[in-house]
Structures are given as C-alpha cells and as structure tokens.
Design a protein around this motif. Structure first.
Motif, PDB file in Angstrom:
ATOM      1  N   HIS A  29      92.386  50.788  33.212  1.00 27.58           N
ATOM      2  CA  HIS A  29      92.495  49.636  34.107  1.00 27.58           C
ATOM      3  C   HIS A  29      93.855  49.488  34.767  1.00 27.58           C
ATOM      4  O   HIS A  29      93.967  48.908  35.843  1.00 27.58           O
ATOM      5  N   ALA A  30      94.921  49.952  34.103  1.00 30.56           N
ATOM      6  CA  ALA A  30      96.256  49.739  34.677  1.00 30.56           C
ATOM      7  C   ALA A  30      97.228  50.749  34.085  1.00 30.56           C
ATOM      8  O   ALA A  30      96.993  51.320  33.015  1.00 30.56           O
ATOM      9  N   VAL A  31      98.335  50.956  34.802  1.00 32.31           N
ATOM     10  CA  VAL A  31      99.339  51.940  34.382  1.00 32.31           C
ATOM     11  C   VAL A  31     100.718  51.428  34.779  1.00 32.31           C
ATOM     12  O   VAL A  31     100.865  50.722  35.786  1.00 32.31           O
ATOM     13  N   THR A  32     101.720  51.747  33.968  1.00 32.52           N
ATOM     14  CA  THR A  32     103.101  51.431  34.348  1.00 32.52           C
ATOM     15  C   THR A  32     104.026  52.485  33.751  1.00 32.52           C
ATOM     16  O   THR A  32     103.651  53.177  32.801  1.00 32.52           O
ATOM     17  N   PHE A  33     105.207  52.641  34.332  1.00 28.84           N
ATOM     18  CA  PHE A  33     106.187  53.569  33.775  1.00 28.84           C
ATOM     19  C   PHE A  33     106.886  52.929  32.582  1.00 28.84           C
ATOM     20  O   PHE A  33     107.284  51.766  32.646  1.00 28.84           O
ATOM     21  N   LEU A  34     107.035  53.701  31.508  1.00 34.27           N
ATOM     22  CA  LEU A  34     107.821  53.265  30.361  1.00 34.27           C
ATOM     23  C   LEU A  34     109.267  53.702  30.597  1.00 34.27           C
ATOM     24  O   LEU A  34     110.210  52.952  30.418  1.00 34.27           O
ATOM     25  N   LEU A  83     102.552  54.234  30.480  1.00 34.86           N
ATOM     26  CA  LEU A  83     101.682  53.464  29.594  1.00 34.86           C
ATOM     27  C   LEU A  83     100.380  53.199  30.329  1.00 34.86           C
ATOM     28  O   LEU A  83     100.406  52.819  31.505  1.00 34.86           O
ATOM     29  N   THR A  84      99.241  53.367  29.656  1.00 33.41           N
ATOM     30  CA  THR A  84      97.956  52.994  30.269  1.00 33.41           C
ATOM     31  C   THR A  84      97.238  52.019  29.344  1.00 33.41           C
ATOM     32  O   THR A  84      97.434  52.035  28.123  1.00 33.41           O
ATOM     33  N   VAL A  85      96.386  51.150  29.942  1.00 30.91           N
ATOM     34  CA  VAL A  85      95.507  50.293  29.133  1.00 30.91           C
ATOM     35  C   VAL A  85      94.068  50.566  29.561  1.00 30.91           C
ATOM     36  O   VAL A  85      93.802  50.858  30.720  1.00 30.91           O
ATOM     37  N   ASN A  86      93.138  50.463  28.582  1.00 30.38           N
ATOM     38  CA  ASN A  86      91.756  50.840  28.882  1.00 30.38           C
ATOM     39  C   ASN A  86      90.760  49.754  28.509  1.00 30.38           C
ATOM     40  O   ASN A  86      91.134  48.668  28.046  1.00 30.38           O
ATOM     41  N   SER A  87      89.482  50.068  28.712  1.00 34.37           N
ATOM     42  CA  SER A  87      88.445  49.054  28.541  1.00 34.37           C
ATOM     43  C   SER A  87      87.962  48.934  27.099  1.00 34.37           C
ATOM     44  O   SER A  87      87.005  48.207  26.827  1.00 34.37           O
ATOM     45  N   HIS A  98      93.248  44.563  30.845  1.00 33.75           N
ATOM     46  CA  HIS A  98      93.250  44.696  32.311  1.00 33.75           C
ATOM     47  C   HIS A  98      94.625  44.943  32.903  1.00 33.75           C
ATOM     48  O   HIS A  98      94.738  45.437  34.019  1.00 33.75           O
ATOM     49  N   CYS A  99      95.697  44.531  32.196  1.00 30.72           N
ATOM     50  CA  CYS A  99      97.017  44.599  32.819  1.00 30.72           C
ATOM     51  C   CYS A  99      98.093  44.884  31.773  1.00 30.72           C
ATOM     52  O   CYS A  99      97.908  44.599  30.594  1.00 30.72           O
ATOM     53  N   VAL A 100      99.191  45.459  32.254  1.00 27.97           N
ATOM     54  CA  VAL A 100     100.298  45.815  31.353  1.00 27.97           C
ATOM     55  C   VAL A 100     101.613  45.719  32.121  1.00 27.97           C
ATOM     56  O   VAL A 100     101.656  45.994  33.325  1.00 27.97           O
TER      57      VAL A 100
END
Length: 335
Positions: free
Chosen positions: A136-141, A147-151, A181-183
C-alpha cells in the motif's frame, strides 16, 4: 472518468495580513490529463512530479514555470501488472511512489517493488514477488533502504544493495493482520516509524528492537489514509482518515519551547535547541504510553463529514484534500 494533474498557486506567504490571516485565492496555474486514477504523487525536484496510476503506469510530469504548462517527461507504461506486461488489461494499480532524486521507488497491488532512475528508460531493479499481498505504501528509511507496508499488517525493510529479493526485516501487528495503508519515518531519528491502517489505529515502531509496535494509539474510527511527521519539528505528527477527521498529535513537552517559524523567501526553518529536540523526541514517541505522559491531540476539522484522503505539512502550513472535491490550506498550525 476524466482525471487531471493540476498545479496550483496557494499564493505568497508574504501576503499575510497583520493577524496572520492569508489574503488571496488559490488559483490554478496549469493542468494536464492523466490516464487512470492518481494513486500517489511526489515531487522529484523543483520541476518534476512523479505520479502513480491505477493503470499500473508511473509518469514523470514536468512543470514548465516560464510558460506555466505541464508535459509528460517520461512514462513507465506497465510498471505494475497482474498477468504479464504485454496483456492490454493486465495492469495492476501502482499504489505508492517515493523519490530520492534521481531514484524513484514504486509499489503496487501486484506485490512488486520497482526501482527507477529518472534518467534511465528501464527499471534499475525489480523485485517481482516482493509480497504476496498488496503493497500500500513505501518510504525511504535511508538512501539504500526502503520500508513497505502491506494488506496483511506487515512492515518490511528492504536493503536495495542486497541482490536477494527478500526483506532484511519483517515487523507485524500482533495477530490481527489489519491492512496497513500508510507509513512515515521520523525525520531525525531514523529508527522511529509511524504507520496507520484499516482500523484507524496509529502504530509507532522502533525498528531497532522487536518485531511489534512500541505503542498502539487509538485514533480514528475508520481507515487512516495518511500519516506524516512534521519534517522540521517531528514532535508533531498528523494523521487523516476516512471518518473525516485530521488529527494533530503534539508530544512537545513544554509549550514555551515551541519553535518559532521564520519565513525566509517562502521556505520556513524551525529553530530548536539541540537538547530539547533529542530528549523530547526519544522519550515521547517511544515511551510505552505516549498519551499518558504528554500528548495533546487536536482534531483540526471539527465538523467533519467526508473522508480526508491526503495531507502534507511544511513549516506552519498544512494542506489536505477531501472527498468534498476541495483542497484546504491551513497556514497557522502553530499559531
């Protein structure tokens, strides 16, 4: 049916009146047609915007400031797909995009992670079966880790230097498998991460220890769509939800120590004494129950109705968009 990318001028901060009230209407500078729903977008640099589409494509649009037009600079047509890249209807929604110029990382419903470079036609790297569920979402660590988050309620760290297609760490919400959904990552303390998901809870994680969140905070009554630490004053965090609320979480210990925001040519910089910043940040977000110690929570939309889908924050300025087909700008966050 007809989707567009639009660039707006929210006006000049220099136009604020004596009491800080902003005068002048936001106005549309330019827009361009977009194929599919816009799932996510982020500025790559001053001129270029990377946009994720429900068709599975990822496009870089360029904003030409001299004549106020938008043009498509580059498109990766089937960055995300279910069956194979060649079937016409096989596209899978690209759900998230994050930029660290010139690198762009995208995630999608197909559980795939792509690493693109703005100057290269083909993907630099693709992790095909990164996840069996929707990402659902990705960000740089940091520059080499994402980092990714999933369902199914998992937070995963991926080291892009490693050639193996496995996450270097997996964290998960205990038992429930609530979709995330978000990170967002804390801007100074890179081991502190916030996530939000379908149950509206805010989870704070310390990725140095354990595989579960440090704290779970009751937040919204429906899906949390977006979570953001304030980039220059991360004692403040913002979350928005399907239930029509937008919450400001404030863990700064002492009201008198609030930073002053100074405007310099439209950019705002926060001045914080070093000791306050480190102490309060470490203790506040990672204490077992931050709400008990010192946390003020304010709903910034008192008479909420429709879903608040997205938000962003910079200096004293908060921008959010809702299902009322409106964009709101709050210029006095710390007034």
């Amino acid at each position: 049916q007809d989707n567009r990318i639009s660039i707006w001028s929210a006006g000049d901060l220099g136009n604020a009146g004596l009491n800080g009230e902003y005068h002048g209407e936001p106005h549309l500078l330019c827009d361009i047609q977009h194929n599919g729903d816009v799932m996510d977008m982020q500025f790559l640099d001053q001129e270029r915007i990377v946009v994720a589409s429900s068709t599975g494509s990822v496009t870089i649009f360029r904003h030409h400031q001299n004549n106020q037009t938008l043009s498509a600079d580059h498109r990766w047509a089937k960055a995300h797909y279910h069956v194979d890249q060649d079937t016409s209807c096989g596209g899978a929604a690209c759900t998230g995009v994050v930029c660290n110029n010139p690198e762009i990382v995208t995630v999608g419903e197909d559980g795939r992670i792509n690493l693109f470079r703005a100057d290269q036609k083909d993907a630099v790297r693709t992790i095909d079966n990164a996840d069996s569920s929707t990402l659902h979402a990705v960000t740089f660590l940091r520059t080499t880790e994402i980092l990714t988050v999933n369902s199914i309620g998992q937070l995963k760290i991926w080291d892009l230097r490693q050639q193996r297609n496995e996450p270097s760490q997996i964290f998960s919400l205990a038992g429930d498998r609530v979709p995330l959904h978000c990170v967002d990552r804390h801007p100074n303390q890179q081991h502190i991460v916030a996530t939000g998901g379908q149950d509206g809870m805010l989870s704070i994680w310390d990725i140095r220890q354990g595989t579960m969140p440090v704290s779970l905070l009751n937040a919204h009554e429906a899906e949390m769509w977006e979570v953001h630490f304030h980039p220059s004053d991360p004692d403040h965090l913002f979350t928005c939800s399907e239930d029509g609320s937008l919450w400001h979480w404030d863990t700064s210990t002492n009201v008198s120590e609030k930073p002053s925001f100074l405007h310099q040519g439209g950019r705002s910089t926060a001045y914080l004494s070093h000791s306050t910043m480190n102490q309060s940040v470490v203790s506040a977000w990672l204490s077992n129950d931050p709400t008990k110690d010192r946390m003020e929570i304010t709903n910034l939309i008192p008479n909420q109705t429709l879903s608040v889908n997205s938000l962003d924050v910079l200096g004293p300025c908060l921008v959010y968009g809702t299902d009322a087909e409106a964009i709101y700008v709050n210029r006095q966050l710390f007034a």
